[in-house]
Design a protein around this motif. Structure first.
Motif, PDB file in Angstrom:
ATOM      1  N   ALA A 272       0.829  -1.198   0.000  1.00 57.94           N
ATOM      2  CA  ALA A 272       0.000   0.000   0.000  1.00 57.94           C
ATOM      3  C   ALA A 272       0.869   1.256   0.000  1.00 57.94           C
ATOM      4  N   VAL A 273       1.979   1.227   0.749  1.00 52.28           N
ATOM      5  CA  VAL A 273       2.908   2.368   0.749  1.00 52.28           C
ATOM      6  C   VAL A 273       3.495   2.559  -0.643  1.00 52.28           C
ATOM      7  N   ALA A 274       3.832   1.448  -1.308  1.00 55.07           N
ATOM      8  CA  ALA A 274       4.350   1.544  -2.674  1.00 55.07           C
ATOM      9  C   ALA A 274       3.323   2.172  -3.607  1.00 55.07           C
ATOM     10  N   SER A 275       2.045   1.828  -3.412  1.00 56.65           N
ATOM     11  CA  SER A 275       0.992   2.438  -4.217  1.00 56.65           C
ATOM     12  C   SER A 275       0.877   3.933  -3.931  1.00 56.65           C
ATOM     13  N   LEU A 276       1.037   4.332  -2.668  1.00 58.06           N
ATOM     14  CA  LEU A 276       1.009   5.757  -2.332  1.00 58.06           C
ATOM     15  C   LEU A 276       2.163   6.496  -2.988  1.00 58.06           C
ATOM     16  N   LYS A 277       3.316   5.860  -3.068  1.00 58.88           N
ATOM     17  CA  LYS A 277       4.457   6.497  -3.740  1.00 58.88           C
ATOM     18  C   LYS A 277       4.168   6.675  -5.227  1.00 58.88           C
ATOM     19  N   ARG A 278       3.538   5.680  -5.839  1.00 57.55           N
ATOM     20  CA  ARG A 278       3.175   5.814  -7.250  1.00 57.55           C
ATOM     21  C   ARG A 278       2.092   6.886  -7.431  1.00 57.55           C
TER      22      ARG A 278
ATOM     23  N   GLY B 180      -5.813  12.930   9.298  1.00 60.76           N
ATOM     24  CA  GLY B 180      -6.255  11.831  10.155  1.00 60.76           C
ATOM     25  C   GLY B 180      -5.252  10.705  10.269  1.00 60.76           C
ATOM     26  N   ILE B 181      -3.963  11.000  10.203  1.00 64.35           N
ATOM     27  CA  ILE B 181      -2.944   9.951  10.288  1.00 64.35           C
ATOM     28  C   ILE B 181      -2.796   9.515  11.749  1.00 64.35           C
ATOM     29  N   GLY B 182      -3.150   8.265  12.030  1.00 66.06           N
ATOM     30  CA  GLY B 182      -3.039   7.731  13.375  1.00 66.06           C
ATOM     31  C   GLY B 182      -1.633   7.251  13.688  1.00 66.06           C
ATOM     32  N   PRO B 183      -1.368   6.870  14.956  1.00 64.95           N
ATOM     33  CA  PRO B 183      -0.025   6.414  15.348  1.00 64.95           C
ATOM     34  C   PRO B 183       0.460   5.206  14.560  1.00 64.95           C
ATOM     35  N   VAL B 184      -0.431   4.251  14.288  1.00 63.85           N
ATOM     36  CA  VAL B 184      -0.025   3.036  13.565  1.00 63.85           C
ATOM     37  C   VAL B 184       0.384   3.382  12.139  1.00 63.85           C
ATOM     38  N   VAL B 185      -0.429   4.178  11.458  1.00 67.25           N
ATOM     39  CA  VAL B 185      -0.116   4.571  10.083  1.00 67.25           C
ATOM     40  C   VAL B 185       1.144   5.430  10.052  1.00 67.25           C
ATOM     41  N   ALA B 186       1.317   6.312  11.035  1.00 68.87           N
ATOM     42  CA  ALA B 186       2.505   7.163  11.082  1.00 68.87           C
ATOM     43  C   ALA B 186       3.781   6.330  11.208  1.00 68.87           C
ATOM     44  N   LYS B 187       3.734   5.255  11.998  1.00 65.35           N
ATOM     45  CA  LYS B 187       4.908   4.381  12.144  1.00 65.35           C
ATOM     46  C   LYS B 187       5.236   3.696  10.825  1.00 65.35           C
ATOM     47  N   VAL B 188       4.210   3.259  10.109  1.00 67.86           N
ATOM     48  CA  VAL B 188       4.442   2.611   8.808  1.00 67.86           C
ATOM     49  C   VAL B 188       5.069   3.608   7.834  1.00 67.86           C
ATOM     50  N   PHE B 189       4.582   4.843   7.822  1.00 65.95           N
ATOM     51  CA  PHE B 189       5.159   5.871   6.954  1.00 65.95           C
ATOM     52  C   PHE B 189       6.632   6.114   7.305  1.00 65.95           C
ATOM     53  N   ALA B 190       6.917   6.180   8.604  1.00 64.65           N
ATOM     54  CA  ALA B 190       8.299   6.449   9.031  1.00 64.65           C
ATOM     55  C   ALA B 190       9.239   5.318   8.614  1.00 64.65           C
ATOM     56  N   ARG B 191       8.800   4.079   8.769  1.00 61.54           N
ATOM     57  CA  ARG B 191       9.648   2.937   8.400  1.00 61.54           C
ATOM     58  C   ARG B 191       9.859   2.851   6.890  1.00 61.54           C
ATOM     59  N   SER B 192       8.836   3.226   6.128  1.00 55.94           N
ATOM     60  CA  SER B 192       8.913   3.064   4.671  1.00 55.94           C
ATOM     61  C   SER B 192       9.648   4.197   3.979  1.00 55.94           C
ATOM     62  N   GLY B 193       9.844   5.316   4.680  1.00 60.79           N
ATOM     63  CA  GLY B 193      10.509   6.457   4.063  1.00 60.79           C
ATOM     64  C   GLY B 193       9.619   7.257   3.134  1.00 60.79           C
ATOM     65  N   LEU B 194       8.299   7.152   3.277  1.00 62.47           N
ATOM     66  CA  LEU B 194       7.384   7.924   2.446  1.00 62.47           C
ATOM     67  C   LEU B 194       7.529   9.405   2.774  1.00 62.47           C
ATOM     68  N   ARG B 195       7.824  10.220   1.782  1.00 64.22           N
ATOM     69  CA  ARG B 195       8.064  11.645   1.984  1.00 64.22           C
ATOM     70  C   ARG B 195       6.733  12.388   2.010  1.00 64.22           C
ATOM     71  N   THR B 196       6.534  13.160   3.052  1.00 65.21           N
ATOM     72  CA  THR B 196       5.339  13.991   3.190  1.00 65.21           C
ATOM     73  C   THR B 196       5.757  15.362   3.685  1.00 65.21           C
ATOM     74  N   GLY B 197       4.855  16.326   3.572  1.00 69.06           N
ATOM     75  CA  GLY B 197       5.139  17.666   4.057  1.00 69.06           C
ATOM     76  C   GLY B 197       5.418  18.629   2.916  1.00 69.06           C
ATOM     77  N   GLU B 198       5.849  19.850   3.263  1.00 69.39           N
ATOM     78  CA  GLU B 198       6.111  20.892   2.275  1.00 69.39           C
ATOM     79  C   GLU B 198       7.167  20.428   1.279  1.00 69.39           C
ATOM     80  N   GLY B 199       6.929  20.751   0.001  1.00 65.24           N
ATOM     81  CA  GLY B 199       7.858  20.365  -1.042  1.00 65.24           C
ATOM     82  C   GLY B 199       7.608  18.992  -1.623  1.00 65.24           C
ATOM     83  N   THR B 200       6.587  18.280  -1.136  1.00 61.35           N
ATOM     84  CA  THR B 200       6.226  16.961  -1.655  1.00 61.35           C
ATOM     85  C   THR B 200       4.771  17.003  -2.124  1.00 61.35           C
ATOM     86  N   PRO B 201       4.354  16.027  -2.912  1.00 59.47           N
ATOM     87  CA  PRO B 201       2.936  16.006  -3.327  1.00 59.47           C
ATOM     88  C   PRO B 201       1.977  15.736  -2.177  1.00 59.47           C
ATOM     89  N   PHE B 202       2.506  15.278  -1.023  1.00 62.35           N
ATOM     90  CA  PHE B 202       1.651  14.959   0.114  1.00 62.35           C
ATOM     91  C   PHE B 202       1.895  15.946   1.254  1.00 62.35           C
TER      92      PHE B 202
END
Length: 342
Positions: A184-190, A206-228
């Motif tokens: 699912a993280v790979a799909s979000l990157k695409r 609405g990012i909960g603690p569980v989802v936030a941990k998955v994002f942190a481990r996967s290296g999904l970039r979020t925030g200013e300067g990114t599409p997310f």
């Protein structure tokens, strides 16, 4: 079996329980004392009863796929053995669950900014802009556990919104998502790559603690300067998009102070009439925590908000719940005024 032998007599259950305990403690001695025909007949009866209850009756109550799986497990047990049949059942059942779960819609609902503006109230001029251009933004409320089967469906939905419905801003609300896997993280990157190609910005809320941990481990970039981009909740993310839209269309940011003359002119579309009515209005200043209109009280005043924010809430103390937030340009109390204070 006990209910069939002696229905309504609990003593049969006690005897059966004691017999099982005795077999557990000294099974070899008891089984050795039983005549072989009696033991074989008992096992045959138990097996036939099991087949009748769980292979025939339950197969009629479940789906065709479930019935076929039950028969397949029985065949594997009969041909290869109990252990092999158990393993086959676990694997086949897991695959069946994945297939069935992937059919559940990962997007619970899709809303557009032209219809849904959140819990914040806007002035009539702002509402006209939102109704005209608000569909440039879409809100996707997602749910459940996201994996390859459901995440790809989200990607297809976003592609349709961007390519065929002209959506330029997205709010992806993850409040209903329990967790997600690496696929699912790979799909979000695409998805982020697709958004970059089309110049579309999405806000994750609405990012909960569980989802936030998955994002942190996967290296999904979020925030200013990114599409997310990231916002704490749906209302915050939606307000950001709507504020950008108002700034672009009418050169003002939602929540900016508004003079009463400007507000009345926007409503009435008549400068002279607006100036005439403005002469009948009295300025009111309130401090933080002051109550302008109390729930249940008769109200015969209309308030035009020039600056600041007013919270509309119900209940009191620990049970107080905020319903809406009003800002500059909002009008409150008009319904009660027209109803004579009711």
């Amino acid at each position: 079996a006990a209910r069939r032998v002696a229905p309504g007599h609990r003593v049969v259950s006690w005897v059966a329980g004691l017999l099982i305990l005795a077999v557990f403690l000294s099974g070899n001695l008891l089984l050795g004392a039983l005549p072989l025909p009696v033991l074989a007949g008992f096992l045959l009866w138990v097996g036939a009863d099991f087949l009748k209850d769980y292979l025939l009756k339950e197969s009629l109550r479940t789906t065709v796929v479930g019935a076929a799986l039950t028969v397949a497990i029985f065949v594997v047990m009969a041909v290869f053995g109990l252990f092999e049949g158990t393993v086959f059942g676990l694997v086949a059942g897991s695959l069946l669950f994945v297939v069935d779960y992937s059919k559940q819609p990962p997007v619970r609902s899709t809303l557009f900014g032209g219809v849904y503006h959140g819990a914040k109230e806007y002035s009539p001029a702002e509402l006209r802009v939102l109704q005209q251009h608000g569909d440039e933004g879409a809100i996707l409320k997602m749910q459940g556990y996201l994996f390859f089967g459901t995440a790809n469906r989200i990607r297809d939905r976003i592609r349709d919104l961007v390519k065929h419905q002209g959506v330029r801003r997205l709010v992806l609300d993850l409040d209903g998502v329990t967790s997600l896997d690496s696929t699912a993280v790979a799909s979000l990157k695409r998805i982020s790559e697709d958004l970059t190609d089309h110049g579309v910005v999405a806000c994750l809320t609405g990012i909960g603690p569980v989802v936030a941990k998955v994002f942190a481990r996967s290296g999904l970039r979020t925030g200013e300067g990114t599409p997310f981009l990231v916002a704490g909740d749906l209302e915050t993310g939606l307000s950001r998009f709507l504020a950008e839209l108002l700034q672009r269309e009418i050169g003002q940011v939602a929540g900016q102070p508004r003079t009463i003359e400007t507000l009345l002119t926007e409503i009435l579309q008549d400068d002279a009439l607006a100036a005439s009515i403005a002469g009948f209005l009295e300025p009111v200043k309130v401090r933080p925590g002051d109550v302008v209109m109390a729930e249940g009280e008769a109200a015969i005043d209309i308030y035009f908000v020039e600056s600041g924010l007013l919270a509309v809430s119900t209940g009191s103390g620990d049970r107080q719940r905020r319903l809406r937030t009003t800002g500059p340009g909002a009008i409150i109390g008009e319904l009660s005024f027209y109803a004579g204070g009711l």
